[in-house]
Design a protein around this motif. Structure first.
Motif, PDB file in Angstrom:
ATOM      1  N   VAL A  75      45.549 -38.763 -32.212  1.00 45.83           N
ATOM      2  CA  VAL A  75      46.729 -39.091 -33.021  1.00 45.83           C
ATOM      3  C   VAL A  75      47.659 -37.886 -33.116  1.00 45.83           C
ATOM      4  N   GLU A  76      47.086 -36.715 -33.338  1.00 47.88           N
ATOM      5  CA  GLU A  76      47.908 -35.504 -33.445  1.00 47.88           C
ATOM      6  C   GLU A  76      48.561 -35.147 -32.113  1.00 47.88           C
ATOM      7  N   THR A  77      47.881 -35.429 -31.012  1.00 47.21           N
ATOM      8  CA  THR A  77      48.402 -35.064 -29.691  1.00 47.21           C
ATOM      9  C   THR A  77      49.446 -36.050 -29.194  1.00 47.21           C
ATOM     10  N   TYR A  78      49.206 -37.333 -29.412  1.00 51.85           N
ATOM     11  CA  TYR A  78      50.059 -38.368 -28.806  1.00 51.85           C
ATOM     12  C   TYR A  78      50.818 -39.228 -29.815  1.00 51.85           C
ATOM     13  N   GLN A  79      50.514 -39.072 -31.121  1.00 54.65           N
ATOM     14  CA  GLN A  79      51.097 -39.931 -32.140  1.00 54.65           C
ATOM     15  C   GLN A  79      50.791 -41.409 -31.865  1.00 54.65           C
ATOM     16  N   CYS A  80      49.617 -41.675 -31.319  1.00 58.22           N
ATOM     17  CA  CYS A  80      49.236 -43.058 -31.027  1.00 58.22           C
ATOM     18  C   CYS A  80      48.766 -43.749 -32.308  1.00 58.22           C
ATOM     19  N   ALA A  81      48.828 -45.059 -32.305  1.00 62.15           N
ATOM     20  CA  ALA A  81      48.490 -45.864 -33.480  1.00 62.15           C
ATOM     21  C   ALA A  81      47.049 -46.343 -33.394  1.00 62.15           C
ATOM     22  N   VAL A  82      46.290 -46.121 -34.462  1.00 63.29           N
ATOM     23  CA  VAL A  82      44.903 -46.574 -34.511  1.00 63.29           C
ATOM     24  C   VAL A  82      44.863 -48.014 -35.015  1.00 63.29           C
ATOM     25  N   VAL A  83      44.206 -48.870 -34.242  1.00 60.79           N
ATOM     26  CA  VAL A  83      44.093 -50.291 -34.563  1.00 60.79           C
ATOM     27  C   VAL A  83      42.638 -50.595 -34.903  1.00 60.79           C
ATOM     28  N   GLY A  84      42.417 -51.266 -36.035  1.00 60.60           N
ATOM     29  CA  GLY A  84      41.055 -51.613 -36.420  1.00 60.60           C
ATOM     30  C   GLY A  84      41.046 -52.746 -37.420  1.00 60.60           C
ATOM     31  N   ASN A  85      39.851 -53.136 -37.794  1.00 61.92           N
ATOM     32  CA  ASN A  85      39.668 -54.259 -38.703  1.00 61.92           C
ATOM     33  C   ASN A  85      40.113 -53.889 -40.116  1.00 61.92           C
ATOM     34  N   GLN A  86      40.949 -54.727 -40.689  1.00 59.27           N
ATOM     35  CA  GLN A  86      41.415 -54.497 -42.060  1.00 59.27           C
ATOM     36  C   GLN A  86      40.235 -54.387 -43.023  1.00 59.27           C
ATOM     37  N   ALA A  87      39.171 -55.155 -42.774  1.00 60.25           N
ATOM     38  CA  ALA A  87      38.007 -55.132 -43.655  1.00 60.25           C
ATOM     39  C   ALA A  87      37.256 -53.808 -43.586  1.00 60.25           C
ATOM     40  N   GLY A 123      32.098 -55.466 -40.721  1.00 59.82           N
ATOM     41  CA  GLY A 123      33.441 -55.092 -40.315  1.00 59.82           C
ATOM     42  C   GLY A 123      33.564 -54.799 -38.838  1.00 59.82           C
ATOM     43  N   HIS A 124      32.467 -54.895 -38.097  1.00 60.18           N
ATOM     44  CA  HIS A 124      32.497 -54.676 -36.650  1.00 60.18           C
ATOM     45  C   HIS A 124      33.314 -55.792 -35.993  1.00 60.18           C
ATOM     46  N   ILE A 125      34.195 -55.422 -35.080  1.00 59.96           N
ATOM     47  CA  ILE A 125      34.933 -56.408 -34.307  1.00 59.96           C
ATOM     48  C   ILE A 125      34.808 -56.090 -32.822  1.00 59.96           C
ATOM     49  N   ALA A 126      35.095 -57.084 -32.004  1.00 61.22           N
ATOM     50  CA  ALA A 126      35.175 -56.912 -30.557  1.00 61.22           C
ATOM     51  C   ALA A 126      36.581 -57.311 -30.126  1.00 61.22           C
ATOM     52  N   PHE A 127      37.003 -56.794 -28.987  1.00 64.49           N
ATOM     53  CA  PHE A 127      38.325 -57.098 -28.443  1.00 64.49           C
ATOM     54  C   PHE A 127      38.152 -57.809 -27.102  1.00 64.49           C
TER      55      PHE A 127
END
Length: 262
Positions: A75-87, A123-127
């Motif tokens: 995140v600090e290097t690329y300013q990328c967005a972390v996507v994860g389960n709201q729960a 809270g585990h999810i799969a993509f």
């Protein structure tokens, strides 16, 4: 690092730590680059330099450190967005885009389905992206995750959900555990000819420093002892030799408990 071609994206597979895999998903039609479960940041940075790509997103399947420790530096290097389960948002470092389980969303031209797969953790999810499944620690090559937070019933429900995917779906799990899982599988499913062929194939791959992952859903249904309870004939045979009920959940529970002590 190994690279796999899909119709709409490319998957780069990075081995890290003792037996982890990080995946970099490169959209063929947009600048979107997703990093799945970065245990470490530096191998991702080096791979992205090699391929001249820039991470735009991180996809976290669950909160364990060996899936999220690279979040901060990426995140600090690329300013990328972390996507994860709201729960699970309170436990995923640097989460920015919280999604709901069992939903669809798009990143660039990637159409992504998130599946709720509780069991290993809550809270585990799969993509699922087209013909590729990124399942973290729920389904492994010939195995499944330990139950740290969920119940046997939750894990069995999650595995059934994954088994219903198209049989050609590639299974990109987060660890190279296949050979030891196959040794256990043989102990409970010795008469399975598909299993014996897989043992031979995967031993050859590891002998030549090749990954056994990705596998396919079809291969897992045929050879993974934790999906074999989907077969009523297997359940009946297992119940007769292990003094357990023949219902799939009871058979799965018995096999999972046996694996814990293998």
């Amino acid at each position: 690092m190994w690279t796999y071609q899909h119709q709409h994206f490319i998957v780069h597979q990075l081995p890290v730590l003792r037996d982890n895999y990080i995946y970099i998903i490169q959209d063929r039609h947009s600048p979107v680059v997703c990093v799945v479960d970065p245990a470490l940041a530096q191998p991702v940075i080096e791979a992205c330099k090699q391929h001249n790509i820039t991470p735009t997103h991180i996809l976290n399947t669950h909160h364990h450190w060996d899936h999220t420790d690279g979040n901060k530096q990426l995140v600090e290097t690329y300013q990328c967005a972390v996507v994860g389960n709201q729960a699970d948002a309170s436990r995923i470092p640097y989460i920015k885009q919280a999604i709901t389980a069992n939903s669809h969303f798009s990143l660039g031209h990637l159409n992504i389905q998130s599946l709720e797969v509780n069991g290993h953790t809550l809270g585990h999810i799969a993509f699922v992206i087209d013909d590729a499944l990124f399942c973290g620690d729920t389904l492994f090559g010939a195995g499944c995750g330990r139950l740290f937070e969920g119940s046997f019933a939750q894990m069995w429900e999650s595995l059934q959900k994954l088994a219903e995917l198209d049989q050609q779906t590639k299974v990109y799990c987060a660890h190279e555990y296949t050979l030891v899982n196959l040794a256990f599988a043989q102990s409970v499913d010795a008469d399975n000819n598909h299993l014996q062929q897989r043992i031979d194939d995967d031993k050859y791959k590891r002998l030549h420093n090749q990954p056994t992952i990705p596998s396919t859903i079809g291969l897992e249904v045929q050879t993974n002892p934790f999906l074999r309870p989907l077969d009523p004939t297997f359940c009946l045979a297992y119940s007769q030799t292990h003094q357990t009920k023949s219902q799939p959940l009871q058979v799965f529970t018995s096999i999972r408990e046996a694996r814990n002590n293998f």
